[in-house]
Design a protein around this motif. Structure first.
Motif, PDB file in Angstrom:
ATOM      1  N   LEU A  40      29.190  45.256  33.356  1.00 55.59           N
ATOM      2  CA  LEU A  40      29.829  44.662  34.535  1.00 55.59           C
ATOM      3  C   LEU A  40      29.236  43.295  34.850  1.00 55.59           C
ATOM      4  CD1 LEU A  40      30.059  47.829  36.825  1.00 55.59           C
ATOM      5  CD2 LEU A  40      31.950  46.664  35.678  1.00 55.59           C
ATOM      6  N   ALA A  41      27.912  43.176  34.691  1.00 60.41           N
ATOM      7  CA  ALA A  41      27.257  41.894  34.955  1.00 60.41           C
ATOM      8  C   ALA A  41      27.717  40.831  33.960  1.00 60.41           C
ATOM      9  CB  ALA A  41      25.740  42.056  34.898  1.00 60.41           C
ATOM     10  N   VAL A  42      27.861  41.212  32.691  1.00 61.63           N
ATOM     11  CA  VAL A  42      28.351  40.263  31.690  1.00 61.63           C
ATOM     12  C   VAL A  42      29.786  39.848  32.018  1.00 61.63           C
ATOM     13  CG1 VAL A  42      28.985  39.991  29.270  1.00 61.63           C
ATOM     14  CG2 VAL A  42      26.823  41.081  29.870  1.00 61.63           C
ATOM     15  N   GLY A  43      30.598  40.813  32.494  1.00 63.84           N
ATOM     16  CA  GLY A  43      31.957  40.479  32.901  1.00 63.84           C
ATOM     17  C   GLY A  43      31.978  39.491  34.045  1.00 63.84           C
ATOM     18  N   SER A  44      31.080  39.672  34.992  1.00 63.93           N
ATOM     19  CA  SER A  44      30.976  38.745  36.117  1.00 63.93           C
ATOM     20  C   SER A  44      30.548  37.368  35.639  1.00 63.93           C
ATOM     21  CB  SER A  44      29.979  39.280  37.150  1.00 63.93           C
ATOM     22  OG  SER A  44      29.845  38.397  38.234  1.00 63.93           O
ATOM     23  N   ARG A  45      29.576  37.327  34.737  1.00 65.04           N
ATOM     24  CA  ARG A  45      29.111  36.050  34.204  1.00 65.04           C
ATOM     25  C   ARG A  45      30.217  35.362  33.398  1.00 65.04           C
ATOM     26  NH1 ARG A  45      26.765  32.094  35.541  1.00 65.04           N
ATOM     27  NH2 ARG A  45      25.227  33.511  36.465  1.00 65.04           N
ATOM     28  N   LEU A  46      30.993  36.131  32.647  1.00 72.31           N
ATOM     29  CA  LEU A  46      32.105  35.574  31.869  1.00 72.31           C
ATOM     30  C   LEU A  46      33.106  34.889  32.795  1.00 72.31           C
ATOM     31  CD1 LEU A  46      33.684  35.261  29.197  1.00 72.31           C
ATOM     32  CD2 LEU A  46      34.680  37.519  29.655  1.00 72.31           C
ATOM     33  N   ALA A  47      33.416  35.560  33.921  1.00 73.33           N
ATOM     34  CA  ALA A  47      34.368  34.981  34.870  1.00 73.33           C
ATOM     35  C   ALA A  47      33.843  33.673  35.433  1.00 73.33           C
ATOM     36  CB  ALA A  47      34.654  35.976  35.989  1.00 73.33           C
ATOM     37  N   LEU A  48      32.560  33.622  35.768  1.00 77.74           N
ATOM     38  CA  LEU A  48      31.969  32.403  36.327  1.00 77.74           C
ATOM     39  C   LEU A  48      31.929  31.279  35.289  1.00 77.74           C
ATOM     40  CD1 LEU A  48      29.027  33.891  38.435  1.00 77.74           C
ATOM     41  CD2 LEU A  48      31.203  32.978  39.269  1.00 77.74           C
ATOM     42  N   ASP A  49      31.631  31.633  34.037  1.00 75.76           N
ATOM     43  CA  ASP A  49      31.591  30.608  32.981  1.00 75.76           C
ATOM     44  C   ASP A  49      32.966  29.994  32.758  1.00 75.76           C
ATOM     45  OD1 ASP A  49      28.920  31.036  32.671  1.00 75.76           O
ATOM     46  OD2 ASP A  49      29.109  32.313  30.891  1.00 75.76           O
ATOM     47  N   ALA A  51      35.390  29.811  34.951  1.00 75.82           N
ATOM     48  CA  ALA A  51      35.710  28.990  36.113  1.00 75.82           C
ATOM     49  C   ALA A  51      34.937  27.677  36.087  1.00 75.82           C
ATOM     50  CB  ALA A  51      35.399  29.769  37.394  1.00 75.82           C
ATOM     51  N   ALA A  52      33.681  27.721  35.645  1.00 72.86           N
ATOM     52  CA  ALA A  52      32.856  26.510  35.638  1.00 72.86           C
ATOM     53  C   ALA A  52      33.347  25.500  34.620  1.00 72.86           C
ATOM     54  CB  ALA A  52      31.402  26.887  35.352  1.00 72.86           C
ATOM     55  N   GLN A  53      33.729  25.961  33.437  1.00 71.32           N
ATOM     56  CA  GLN A  53      34.150  25.020  32.402  1.00 71.32           C
ATOM     57  C   GLN A  53      35.494  24.372  32.746  1.00 71.32           C
ATOM     58  OE1 GLN A  53      34.189  27.574  28.982  1.00 71.32           O
ATOM     59  NE2 GLN A  53      36.364  28.121  29.200  1.00 71.32           N
ATOM     60  N   ALA A  54      36.304  25.066  33.578  1.00 70.23           N
ATOM     61  CA  ALA A  54      37.588  24.493  33.998  1.00 70.23           C
ATOM     62  C   ALA A  54      37.514  23.894  35.388  1.00 70.23           C
ATOM     63  CB  ALA A  54      38.669  25.565  33.956  1.00 70.23           C
ATOM     64  N   GLU A  55      36.315  23.926  35.982  1.00 75.85           N
ATOM     65  CA  GLU A  55      36.092  23.375  37.309  1.00 75.85           C
ATOM     66  C   GLU A  55      37.089  23.915  38.340  1.00 75.85           C
ATOM     67  OE1 GLU A  55      36.083  19.142  36.986  1.00 75.85           O
ATOM     68  OE2 GLU A  55      34.209  19.089  35.835  1.00 75.85           O
ATOM     69  N   HIS A  56      37.205  25.258  38.372  1.00 78.44           N
ATOM     70  CA  HIS A  56      38.112  25.885  39.332  1.00 78.44           C
ATOM     71  C   HIS A  56      37.609  25.645  40.763  1.00 78.44           C
ATOM     72  CE1 HIS A  56      39.718  29.004  36.212  1.00 78.44           C
ATOM     73  NE2 HIS A  56      39.993  27.764  35.895  1.00 78.44           N
ATOM     74  N   PRO A  57      38.492  25.255  41.668  1.00 80.79           N
ATOM     75  CA  PRO A  57      38.062  24.978  43.038  1.00 80.79           C
ATOM     76  C   PRO A  57      37.645  26.210  43.823  1.00 80.79           C
ATOM     77  CG  PRO A  57      40.455  24.852  42.868  1.00 80.79           C
ATOM     78  CD  PRO A  57      39.935  24.976  41.464  1.00 80.79           C
ATOM     79  N   ASP A  58      38.029  27.404  43.358  1.00 82.64           N
ATOM     80  CA  ASP A  58      37.673  28.625  44.098  1.00 82.64           C
ATOM     81  C   ASP A  58      36.331  29.192  43.650  1.00 82.64           C
ATOM     82  OD1 ASP A  58      38.244  29.582  41.602  1.00 82.64           O
ATOM     83  OD2 ASP A  58      39.661  31.116  42.276  1.00 82.64           O
ATOM     84  N   HIS A  59      35.605  28.435  42.814  1.00 82.38           N
ATOM     85  CA  HIS A  59      34.267  28.825  42.345  1.00 82.38           C
ATOM     86  C   HIS A  59      34.262  30.182  41.638  1.00 82.38           C
ATOM     87  CE1 HIS A  59      32.710  25.404  44.562  1.00 82.38           C
ATOM     88  NE2 HIS A  59      33.317  25.843  45.651  1.00 82.38           N
ATOM     89  N   GLY A  60      35.335  30.491  40.968  1.00 79.31           N
ATOM     90  CA  GLY A  60      35.347  31.677  40.128  1.00 79.31           C
ATOM     91  C   GLY A  60      35.936  32.917  40.751  1.00 79.31           C
ATOM     92  N   ASP A  61      36.432  32.825  41.987  1.00 78.99           N
ATOM     93  CA  ASP A  61      36.949  34.030  42.640  1.00 78.99           C
ATOM     94  C   ASP A  61      38.154  34.591  41.892  1.00 78.99           C
ATOM     95  OD1 ASP A  61      37.128  35.915  44.979  1.00 78.99           O
ATOM     96  OD2 ASP A  61      39.079  34.935  45.164  1.00 78.99           O
ATOM     97  N   MET A  62      39.098  33.744  41.529  1.00 79.70           N
ATOM     98  CA  MET A  62      40.283  34.243  40.838  1.00 79.70           C
ATOM     99  C   MET A  62      39.940  34.742  39.440  1.00 79.70           C
ATOM    100  SD  MET A  62      43.352  35.029  41.248  1.00 79.70           S
ATOM    101  CE  MET A  62      43.591  34.206  42.834  1.00 79.70           C
ATOM    102  N   SER A  63      38.991  34.087  38.779  1.00 78.04           N
ATOM    103  CA  SER A  63      38.565  34.559  37.456  1.00 78.04           C
ATOM    104  C   SER A  63      37.925  35.933  37.566  1.00 78.04           C
ATOM    105  CB  SER A  63      37.574  33.563  36.836  1.00 78.04           C
ATOM    106  OG  SER A  63      38.192  32.310  36.603  1.00 78.04           O
ATOM    107  N   ALA A  64      37.103  36.124  38.615  1.00 71.67           N
ATOM    108  CA  ALA A  64      36.469  37.421  38.817  1.00 71.67           C
ATOM    109  C   ALA A  64      37.513  38.497  39.102  1.00 71.67           C
ATOM    110  CB  ALA A  64      35.467  37.340  39.966  1.00 71.67           C
ATOM    111  N   ARG A  65      38.546  38.128  39.874  1.00 74.22           N
ATOM    112  CA  ARG A  65      39.619  39.084  40.147  1.00 74.22           C
ATOM    113  C   ARG A  65      40.334  39.469  38.851  1.00 74.22           C
ATOM    114  NH1 ARG A  65      42.961  37.104  45.518  1.00 74.22           N
ATOM    115  NH2 ARG A  65      41.160  36.558  46.830  1.00 74.22           N
ATOM    116  N   THR A  66      40.534  38.479  37.994  1.00 72.32           N
ATOM    117  CA  THR A  66      41.245  38.732  36.747  1.00 72.32           C
ATOM    118  C   THR A  66      40.459  39.678  35.847  1.00 72.32           C
ATOM    119  OG1 THR A  66      42.226  36.521  36.875  1.00 72.32           O
ATOM    120  CG2 THR A  66      42.298  37.638  34.732  1.00 72.32           C
ATOM    121  N   VAL A  67      39.164  39.413  35.715  1.00 70.20           N
ATOM    122  CA  VAL A  67      38.321  40.287  34.892  1.00 70.20           C
ATOM    123  C   VAL A  67      38.250  41.681  35.507  1.00 70.20           C
ATOM    124  CG1 VAL A  67      35.987  40.678  34.040  1.00 70.20           C
ATOM    125  CG2 VAL A  67      36.971  38.376  33.979  1.00 70.20           C
TER     126      VAL A  67
END
Length: 443
Positions: A40-49, A51-67
């Motif tokens: 689960l932690a790796v999944g969370s880190r994947l979502a943040l990575d 979001a960071a590489q695409a500079e998402h304005p929501d700081h990874g919230d939508m990526s975390a929801r997707t994962v």
């Protein structure tokens, strides 16, 4: 009746084998739970990575929801639940890797890991969290989560960058009261406030609830008149109060909050209104005189800022003075400025809780037990006495479980299968001294 006294050797061996199997299964479950947290932690880190590489304005919230949605649909559970678990797992793995590793190795359970992380969640940096974890994990490997939680809060205080006085002033700003509807016409009332006050409130409610039980039927008064031979002044016996202690506490709390006094429960003499809440504060004398900032402890459970402890000590009508060894911290003696049952106070100060292995019941809620029965010649002295909660007191007398004093307040319990568990009194909340800090014991 003595439980298992008539068991055959084969049945005792079967119990021993089942115990070993249960321990191994629990270790495997703990390891798998840690492995799940890692995923689960790796999944969370994947979502943040991502979001960071695409500079998402929501700081990874939508990526975390997707994962989380990906995981949740595969597991057939709520994605909100999975996302919350992802955040919790990432926090543990990143902030307390030593605790996560210990759980993964099966040395501690998920319950142990939770109380250790909760006690250290406010530590300011990775170095202090690692030092804290290194000290508390060995203790968690041999004690129950309830006991670990109390010790963990004490150990965590050693690594706080700010004093408890400063942190308490900030924390007081968060005091509040709230309600939460839970259905079926019931609602929870929550209160967050200073520990000394809240514990005092709870203790006062407990004393009132016990007093209500003792005096559940007030003495009836009758008008002054004469009765004929066919009349009797006696009325039918009142219905017994079948409420539990918790139910009486709740009813009294509502009574007090709605009326300002327990009017719905009190007797004419105002016995309940006269009851005052009490708390027990353990504070090193160096803290008491202002030469040290070691936190006090409330009821052996939670740290208290020195300012509050000094204020309570100054208003106390009497103190229990616990004399401890300056190097080991062991209890040497307990006395009081006013006469009283010194032996009971000594045992309460030494034991602090039930002395059955893993039990966390506070000593004030326990019986004082003669390990070697008084009827069989057991002495009424410190070496033969210890606190046992009612459950384990009954277990000692009605099962093959046996206890043997080893001296210094240490007891060896032998189970029906012959396994020996050593229970030591909890360390005192005191200050110890040594010439070489390198040899200072962690507890």
């Amino acid at each position: 009746m003595t439980a298992l006294a008539d068991a055959t050797l084969e049945q005792v061996d079967a119990l021993a084998a089942l115990t070993e199997m249960l321990v191994e299964v629990e270790r495997t479950i703990s390891s798998l739970q840690a492995a799940r947290d890692g995923i689960l932690a790796v999944g969370s880190r994947l979502a943040l990575d991502v979001a960071a590489q695409a500079e998402h304005p929501d700081h990874g919230d939508m990526s975390a929801r997707t994962v989380a949605a990906e995981f949740a649909t595969a597991l057939r559970v709520s994605d909100r639940t999975v996302q919350r678990r992802m955040a919790d797992a990432a926090w543990v793995v990143e902030h307390f890797p030593l605790v996560w590793e210990a759980q993964g190795a099966g040395r501690i359970s998920a319950a142990h890991a939770r109380v250790v992380c909760e006690a250290g969640e406010h530590l300011p940096d990775a170095a202090s969290r690692a030092a804290y974890a290194a000290q508390i994990i060995p203790f968690a490997e041999i004690e129950s989560p309830a006991r670990v939680g109390r010790m963990a809060r004490r150990v965590a205080e050693r690594f706080q960058a700010r004093s408890i006085d400063e942190r308490h002033l900030d924390a007081r700003e968060k005091r509040s009261v709230w309600v939460k509807d839970v259905g079926d016409g019931m609602t929870q009332l929550g209160l967050l406030g200073p520990s000394a006050l809240v514990h005092g409130v709870f203790e006062r409610l407990t004393q009132m609830a016990e007093a209500v039980q003792e005096h559940e039927s007030p003495e009836r008064e009758y008008p002054e008149r004469e009765f004929t031979e066919h009349e009797s002044p006696e009325l039918p016996a009142p219905e017994p109060d079948e409420r539990t202690l918790a139910q009486r506490r709740a009813d009294l709390a509502l009574d007090l909050l709605l009326t300002g006094a327990p009017a719905g429960h009190d007797r004419g003499e105002g016995l309940l209104a006269a009851i005052r809440g009490t708390v027990s504060i353990t504070v090193p004398v160096t803290t008491l005189v202002g030469e040290d900032s070691t936190p006090a402890e409330l009821n052996g459970r939670t740290p208290v800022d020195p300012t509050t402890a000094r204020r309570i000590a100054g208003a106390a009508v009497g103190w229990d003075r616990i004399l401890t060894h300056p190097i080991t911290g062991a209890v040497l003696a307990v006395d009081r400025y006013r006469p009283g049952p010194e032996l009971k106070r000594h045992l309460r100060a030494r034991d602090q809780r039930c002395r059955f292995p893993t039990c966390g019941y506070a000593s004030v809620d326990c019986d004082i037990d003669h390990h070697h029965e008084a009827a069989l010649g057991g002495a009424t002295e410190e070496s033969n006495l210890g606190h046992l909660c009612r459950r384990h007191h009954v277990l000692k007398h009605h099962s093959p479980w046996a206890v043997e004093p080893l001296g210094g307040g240490v007891y060896a319990w032998t189970s029906p299968t012959g396994k020996v568990y050593v229970d030591r009194p909890p360390p005192q909340n005191t200050v110890t001294f040594t010439e070489d800090p390198a040899i200072l014991a962690p507890f």
